[in-house]
Design a protein around this motif. Structure first.
Motif, short mmCIF file in Angstrom:
data_model
loop_
_atom_site.label_atom_id
_atom_site.label_comp_id
_atom_site.label_asym_id
_atom_site.label_seq_id
_atom_site.Cartn_x
_atom_site.Cartn_y
_atom_site.Cartn_z
N GLU B 143 0.95 -1.13 0.03
CA GLU B 143 0.09 -0.01 -0.06
C GLU B 143 0.89 1.18 -0.05
N ARG B 144 2.13 1.17 0.08
CA ARG B 144 2.93 2.37 0.30
C ARG B 144 4.12 2.25 -0.84
N LEU B 145 4.18 3.35 -1.57
CA LEU B 145 5.30 3.32 -2.64
C LEU B 145 6.75 3.77 -1.96
N PHE B 146 7.86 3.06 -2.11
CA PHE B 146 9.08 3.40 -1.51
C PHE B 146 10.08 4.15 -3.04
N ARG B 147 10.30 5.21 -3.00
CA ARG B 147 10.93 5.87 -4.29
C ARG B 147 12.41 6.22 -3.87
N VAL B 148 13.25 5.95 -4.60
CA VAL B 148 14.68 6.64 -4.25
C VAL B 148 14.98 7.43 -5.68
N ASP B 149 15.22 8.67 -5.26
CA ASP B 149 15.57 9.59 -6.55
C ASP B 149 17.31 9.65 -6.42
N ALA B 150 17.99 9.64 -7.51
CA ALA B 150 19.33 9.73 -7.56
C ALA B 150 19.56 10.50 -8.75
N GLY B 151 19.66 11.87 -8.67
CA GLY B 151 19.50 12.75 -9.94
C GLY B 151 18.31 12.61 -10.79
N ASP B 152 18.65 12.24 -12.02
CA ASP B 152 17.63 12.19 -12.88
C ASP B 152 16.96 10.85 -12.99
N VAL B 153 17.27 9.90 -12.14
CA VAL B 153 16.90 8.33 -12.14
C VAL B 153 16.22 8.34 -10.93
N SER B 154 15.15 7.50 -10.91
CA SER B 154 14.10 7.46 -10.03
C SER B 154 14.06 5.85 -9.78
N VAL B 155 14.10 5.19 -8.53
CA VAL B 155 14.16 3.83 -8.40
C VAL B 155 12.55 3.58 -7.47
N LEU B 156 11.75 2.82 -8.07
CA LEU B 156 10.61 2.37 -7.31
C LEU B 156 10.75 0.78 -6.74
N VAL B 157 10.35 0.81 -5.53
CA VAL B 157 10.71 -0.68 -5.04
C VAL B 157 9.22 -0.96 -4.34
#
Lengths: 177, 397
Positions: B143-157
């Motif tokens: 139910e929860r999105l965990f997103r990591v932003d690294a510059g222009d790159v976004s990682v969704l887990v």
């Protein structure tokens, strides 16, 4: 270039001292073989292997040379087996002598003559001090070189030779009459 | 002193053999672990009282300090060692490690790393990696999105473990467990366990209108190829960037499995393992420290990467045991035991594997298959050591 690097990494990995688990997987049969030949009783081998690796576990972090692991385990095996033999002698001393049918020691392919010979040898070994027994067994049953026997027993080469000679004389008399 | 007795003994000494095969080694190793584990547990029990008392005192001190520092009650999530980023408060403060209440964790891997929690709500968490590298262990919460932003790159887990390292304008992502979706301005890509990639891809950067004559840190990174590589080459690149840490292997050898597990996680987890022997050792650390599911990941990855290794059969057998006894996945365990047999069809390991396969199938409710395997066992090993158990589990008593 990548292949060379990978090969170097692999070699480097192989040069590492193995973990206790890796050592167990690699050398447990070797430890069991030495243990069986010294003790002469298959039913004691499993416990001996456990004791060896429990003792080895405590000192494993001190090993720096991966090539020395096997010899080091052999020394630990000799030490643990020696303690077991001393315990046997104490039991005999207080009258708790445990008889063992040494004709069951050889594997199933052994001839009756071989069984008889090995049984007489091990019965004779039971009457010897453990230090003599171990040195002789390592030399003549395990087939180790004299310098290896000295190393495993933690004694000088001269002492190892003396022990083997003394044991051999006693065993020859017992076997050949 | 080569006399007649010595010669005769030389001829017959090969008959004095303990006959230890793989199965017996595996069984003995299992007993050895059980013994070591019980000794360790006793030692832990003796010291745990002191440790608990000290930890309680420390916790009281930390709680008091945080309450004073933030002048109020705790927010719901997350909490951090260095800062306390909460929803709507102090979110821009950088931290070296972020702990979230659901067990998720973001850990800096280099001294100069800079992590900032930019958004924390019940439906989404966003963490920005401004520089350096970090490892993310994300608890599974659909139910929860965990997103990591690294510059222009976004990682969704969604429930995984992975590392991110900034390389100029690009970012390297290494997946240690589960899957992640990496997105950038012009595209997206899913990475699975063991995979590594540098994003955005070179083509994407070239498509952008920024003149190539302008030198930047990112230009150097454009030559990093290929974009997606297997786990074998990835960790070495990341490892070179990490600060020195206690070796998990050394800790494992000392029997300190909990500390070894923590060090292993810091070193990159399953993705940092070198070969099958390493994986077997790591799997022992994982399962003995109470993380059998990760042991499964490590073993599966190692077997897949080293199918020709003679120890792959032992690894598969170990995998089966973990799946059966610790993870509670008997059907998967049966497959692992079957694979162990196929990798080493002869020898006593095959006998043990077949017997355990019967047990696993029985526990999975596959009675008819279990029975067939049991009959196969009894046919192959009529005097086998596990005959009784096989008869019981196979229903052929």
């Amino acid at each position: 270039m990548r292949l060379t690097q990978a090969e170097d990494e692999r070699r480097e990995g192989l040069r590492e001292v193995p973990s206790v688990d890796d050592a167990f997987r690699s050398y447990a049969p070797y430890v069991a073989a030495i243990g069986l030949r010294i003790l002469g009783r298959p039913d004691e081998v499993d416990d001996l292997v456990q004791d060896v690796f429990i003792e080895a576990h405590r000192g494993f972090s001190t090993i720096r040379d991966p090539d020395g692991v096997k010899r080091w385990l052999a020394r630990v095996t000799v030490r643990v087996a020696s303690r077991r033999l001393e315990r046997r002698r104490r039991w005999r001393f207080v009258g708790l002598k445990s008889e063992f049918d040494y004709t069951t020691l050889p594997d199933g392919r052994a001839s009756p003559e071989t069984r008889a010979l090995l049984a007489r040898v091990y019965e004779a070994l039971d009457s010897l001090p453990s230090k003599l027994r171990i040195a002789w067994t390592l030399r003549h049953v395990q087939g180790e070189r004299l310098d290896a026997v000295a190393l495993m027993c933690g004694c000088s080469l001269a002492t190892a030779k003396r022990r083997i000679r003394a044991a051999h004389t006693a065993i020859r008399e017992a076997v050949d009459g | 002193m080569v006399d007649d007795l010595a010669r005769r003994l030389e001829e017959v000494r090969h008959h004095v053999e303990p006959g230890w095969d793989d199965a017996r080694v595996v069984a003995a190793l299992e007993r050895f672990h059980a013994h070591s584990h019980s000794r360790r547990r006793r030692r832990v029990q003796v010291t745990s009282a002191m440790v608990v008392a000290a930890a309680a005192a420390l916790a009281l001190f930390v709680v008091g300090w945080i309450r004073v520092a933030d002048d109020g009650a705790f927010g719901p999530q997350p909490r951090s060692i260095v800062s306390l980023p909460r929803h709507g408060q102090n979110l821009s403060r950088p931290a070296s490690t972020l702990f979230f209440d659901d067990g998720s964790r973001a850990t800096s891997l280099t001294e100069d790393s800079r992590l900032v929690a930019t958004q924390v709500t019940s439906t989404e968490v966003r963490v920005r990696l401004e520089r350096g590298a970090a490892r993310f262990d994300v608890a599974s919460r659909p139910e929860r999105l965990f997103r990591v932003d690294a510059g222009d790159v976004s990682v969704l887990v969604l429930g995984t473990a992975f590392s991110v390292r900034r390389i100029g304008e690009r970012s390297e992502v290494v997946v240690n467990r589960g899957r992640v979706r990496v997105s950038w301005t012009a595209g997206a890509r899913v990475l699975s366990v063991g995979e590594r990639g540098v994003f955005p891809p070179v083509e994407t950067i070239r498509d952008e209108s920024r003149p190539r004559s302008q030198p930047s840190e990112g230009d150097e990174a454009r030559h990093v190829e290929p974009e997606i590589v297997s786990r074998r080459r990835g960790p070495a690149r990341v490892r070179a960037q990490r600060p020195s840490a206690p070796s998990w292997r050394a800790l494992a050898e000392e029997g300190r499995v909990d500390e070894a597990y923590a060090a292993l996680e810091q070193a990159g987890g399953a993705a940092s393992l070198r070969g099958l022997a390493d994986a077997l050792r790591a799997a022992d650390v994982m399962r003995l420290s109470g993380h059998p599911a990760e042991a499964v990941d490590a073993l599966e990855g190692a077997i897949a990467a080293n199918p020709g290794d003679p120890r792959a059969a032992v690894a598969s057998f170990t995998l089966g045991r973990v799946l059966l006894n610790q993870v509670g996945r008997p059907r998967a365990a049966a497959s692992a035991f079957a694979r162990a047999r196929s990798l080493r069809p002869t020898g006593a390991l095959a006998e043990d594997a077949l017997a355990r396969e019967v047990e696993a199938l029985s526990r999975a409710g596959a009675a008819s298959v279990a029975r067939r395997r049991a009959l196969e066992y009894l046919d192959r090993y009529p005097t086998g050591r596990r005959r009784r158990a096989v008869q019981r589990y196979g229903g052929v008593e």
